[in-house]
Design a protein around this motif. Structure first.
Motif, PDB file in Angstrom:
ATOM      1  N   SER A  18       0.836  -1.204   0.000  1.00  0.00           N
ATOM      2  CA  SER A  18       0.000   0.000   0.000  1.00  0.00           C
ATOM      3  C   SER A  18       0.870   1.253   0.000  1.00  0.00           C
ATOM      4  O   SER A  18       0.584   2.214  -0.693  1.00  0.00           O
ATOM      5  CB  SER A  18      -0.915   0.024   1.226  1.00  0.00           C
ATOM      6  N   ALA A  19       1.925   1.233   0.786  1.00  0.00           N
ATOM      7  CA  ALA A  19       2.844   2.374   0.822  1.00  0.00           C
ATOM      8  C   ALA A  19       3.524   2.547  -0.528  1.00  0.00           C
ATOM      9  O   ALA A  19       3.682   3.667  -1.014  1.00  0.00           O
ATOM     10  CB  ALA A  19       3.888   2.186   1.923  1.00  0.00           C
ATOM     11  N   LEU A  20       3.918   1.433  -1.141  1.00  0.00           N
ATOM     12  CA  LEU A  20       4.554   1.485  -2.454  1.00  0.00           C
ATOM     13  C   LEU A  20       3.583   2.036  -3.500  1.00  0.00           C
ATOM     14  O   LEU A  20       3.959   2.866  -4.323  1.00  0.00           O
ATOM     15  CB  LEU A  20       5.057   0.098  -2.861  1.00  0.00           C
ATOM     16  N   ALA A  21       2.321   1.597  -3.435  1.00  0.00           N
ATOM     17  CA  ALA A  21       1.318   2.093  -4.387  1.00  0.00           C
ATOM     18  C   ALA A  21       1.123   3.595  -4.220  1.00  0.00           C
ATOM     19  O   ALA A  21       1.005   4.326  -5.203  1.00  0.00           O
ATOM     20  CB  ALA A  21      -0.001   1.358  -4.196  1.00  0.00           C
ATOM     21  N   ALA A  22       1.094   4.071  -2.975  1.00  0.00           N
ATOM     22  CA  ALA A  22       0.952   5.510  -2.735  1.00  0.00           C
ATOM     23  C   ALA A  22       2.155   6.273  -3.270  1.00  0.00           C
ATOM     24  O   ALA A  22       2.027   7.370  -3.803  1.00  0.00           O
ATOM     25  CB  ALA A  22       0.776   5.785  -1.242  1.00  0.00           C
ATOM     26  N   GLU A  23       3.357   5.705  -3.124  1.00  0.00           N
ATOM     27  CA  GLU A  23       4.572   6.339  -3.633  1.00  0.00           C
ATOM     28  C   GLU A  23       4.556   6.421  -5.159  1.00  0.00           C
ATOM     29  O   GLU A  23       5.053   7.369  -5.736  1.00  0.00           O
ATOM     30  CB  GLU A  23       5.814   5.558  -3.190  1.00  0.00           C
ATOM     31  N   GLU A  24       3.985   5.412  -5.815  1.00  0.00           N
ATOM     32  CA  GLU A  24       4.005   5.367  -7.273  1.00  0.00           C
ATOM     33  C   GLU A  24       2.847   6.121  -7.915  1.00  0.00           C
ATOM     34  O   GLU A  24       2.853   6.344  -9.098  1.00  0.00           O
ATOM     35  CB  GLU A  24       4.008   3.907  -7.742  1.00  0.00           C
ATOM     36  N   GLN A  25       1.845   6.488  -7.139  1.00  0.00           N
ATOM     37  CA  GLN A  25       0.723   7.224  -7.681  1.00  0.00           C
ATOM     38  C   GLN A  25       1.217   8.582  -8.182  1.00  0.00           C
ATOM     39  O   GLN A  25       1.944   9.281  -7.489  1.00  0.00           O
ATOM     40  CB  GLN A  25      -0.343   7.422  -6.614  1.00  0.00           C
ATOM     41  N   ARG A  26       0.817   8.928  -9.373  1.00  0.00           N
ATOM     42  CA  ARG A  26       1.270  10.185  -9.969  1.00  0.00           C
ATOM     43  C   ARG A  26       0.171  11.233  -9.879  1.00  0.00           C
ATOM     44  O   ARG A  26      -0.993  10.933 -10.076  1.00  0.00           O
ATOM     45  CB  ARG A  26       1.671   9.973 -11.426  1.00  0.00           C
ATOM     46  N   ALA A  27       0.592  12.453  -9.583  1.00  0.00           N
ATOM     47  CA  ALA A  27      -0.342  13.577  -9.487  1.00  0.00           C
ATOM     48  C   ALA A  27       0.406  14.862  -9.814  1.00  0.00           C
ATOM     49  O   ALA A  27       1.636  14.882  -9.880  1.00  0.00           O
ATOM     50  CB  ALA A  27      -0.941  13.643  -8.081  1.00  0.00           C
ATOM     51  N   ASN A  28      -0.337  15.924  -9.998  1.00  0.00           N
ATOM     52  CA  ASN A  28       0.230  17.248 -10.249  1.00  0.00           C
ATOM     53  C   ASN A  28       0.411  17.931  -8.893  1.00  0.00           C
ATOM     54  O   ASN A  28      -0.316  18.849  -8.540  1.00  0.00           O
ATOM     55  CB  ASN A  28      -0.694  18.037 -11.175  1.00  0.00           C
ATOM     56  N   TYR A  29       1.376  17.467  -8.119  1.00  0.00           N
ATOM     57  CA  TYR A  29       1.571  17.904  -6.741  1.00  0.00           C
ATOM     58  C   TYR A  29       1.868  19.390  -6.606  1.00  0.00           C
ATOM     59  O   TYR A  29       1.549  19.998  -5.593  1.00  0.00           O
ATOM     60  CB  TYR A  29       2.678  17.091  -6.066  1.00  0.00           C
ATOM     61  N   PHE A  30       2.484  19.987  -7.603  1.00  0.00           N
ATOM     62  CA  PHE A  30       2.836  21.405  -7.515  1.00  0.00           C
ATOM     63  C   PHE A  30       1.793  22.311  -8.168  1.00  0.00           C
ATOM     64  O   PHE A  30       1.944  23.525  -8.174  1.00  0.00           O
ATOM     65  CB  PHE A  30       4.215  21.653  -8.135  1.00  0.00           C
ATOM     66  N   GLY A  31       0.756  21.728  -8.732  1.00  0.00           N
ATOM     67  CA  GLY A  31      -0.300  22.528  -9.355  1.00  0.00           C
ATOM     68  C   GLY A  31       0.136  23.261 -10.599  1.00  0.00           C
ATOM     69  O   GLY A  31      -0.391  24.331 -10.915  1.00  0.00           O
ATOM     70  N   ASP A  32       1.093  22.696 -11.318  1.00  0.00           N
ATOM     71  CA  ASP A  32       1.551  23.336 -12.559  1.00  0.00           C
ATOM     72  C   ASP A  32       0.415  23.358 -13.579  1.00  0.00           C
ATOM     73  O   ASP A  32      -0.257  22.344 -13.785  1.00  0.00           O
ATOM     74  CB  ASP A  32       2.741  22.584 -13.140  1.00  0.00           C
ATOM     75  N   PRO A  33       0.168  24.497 -14.234  1.00  0.00           N
ATOM     76  CA  PRO A  33      -0.931  24.565 -15.195  1.00  0.00           C
ATOM     77  C   PRO A  33      -0.672  23.661 -16.396  1.00  0.00           C
ATOM     78  O   PRO A  33       0.440  23.585 -16.916  1.00  0.00           O
ATOM     79  CB  PRO A  33      -0.981  26.030 -15.600  1.00  0.00           C
TER      80      PRO A  33
END
Length: 154
Positions: A18-33
């Motif tokens: 579960s921790a590994l899956a959370a680490e690999e999940q991709r998102a726009n963490y910095f809110g770049d347009p």
């Protein structure tokens, strides 16, 4: 006792996966347009955008602060961080592309980071690659254009 060992091992493996899956999940963490400016070429694949893992976000956080403020410290930016421009620049770039008239037959996505604009997607004619790049370079506050467009006829 053996059942407890197996259960403990299972729980341990479940937690780590579960921790590994959370680490690999991709998102726009910095809110770049990241937005689409035009949509005429149906076969043009949509680029992934500014998606990164949490590990990449943690690794990049300090350098983003450093790069963002160095612009201001050097007197090249009026705002205290170069990333503050992006939410304003990218919509202006989209507006300019749509108003220009030469790019109605394209599928272009825009991504912004620290006054840099990435052009992604597809154009119908090879000359449009240089034309749209020149247009974007002329927009106020754009420092650099990274052109990743490809020719793909509609």
């Amino acid at each position: 006792m053996r059942l407890h060992s197996q259960l403990a091992l299972y729980l341990c493996l479940s937690c780590s996966s579960s921790a590994l899956a959370a680490e690999e999940q991709r998102a726009n963490y910095f809110g770049d347009p990241f937005l689409q400016a035009s949509n005429a070429i149906a076969a043009c694949p949509q680029p992934a955008g500014p998606l990164i893992t949490q590990a990449q976000m943690r690794a990049e956080a300090h350098s983003r602060v450093e790069r963002g403020t160095s612009c201001y410290q050097a007197g090249r930016c009026r705002l205290p961080n170069a990333y503050l421009y992006d939410q304003e620049i990218i919509p202006r770039v989209k507006k300019a592309i749509l108003a220009d008239g030469r790019f109605h037959d394209t599928s272009i996505w825009l991504e912004g980071q620290r006054r840099w604009v990435w052009l992604k997607g597809c154009v119908a004619k090879a000359e449009q690659i240089a034309q749209v790049e020149e247009l974007v370079r002329s927009i106020e506050d754009v420092e650099k254009v990274i052109n990743q467009l490809q020719v793909l006829a509609p």
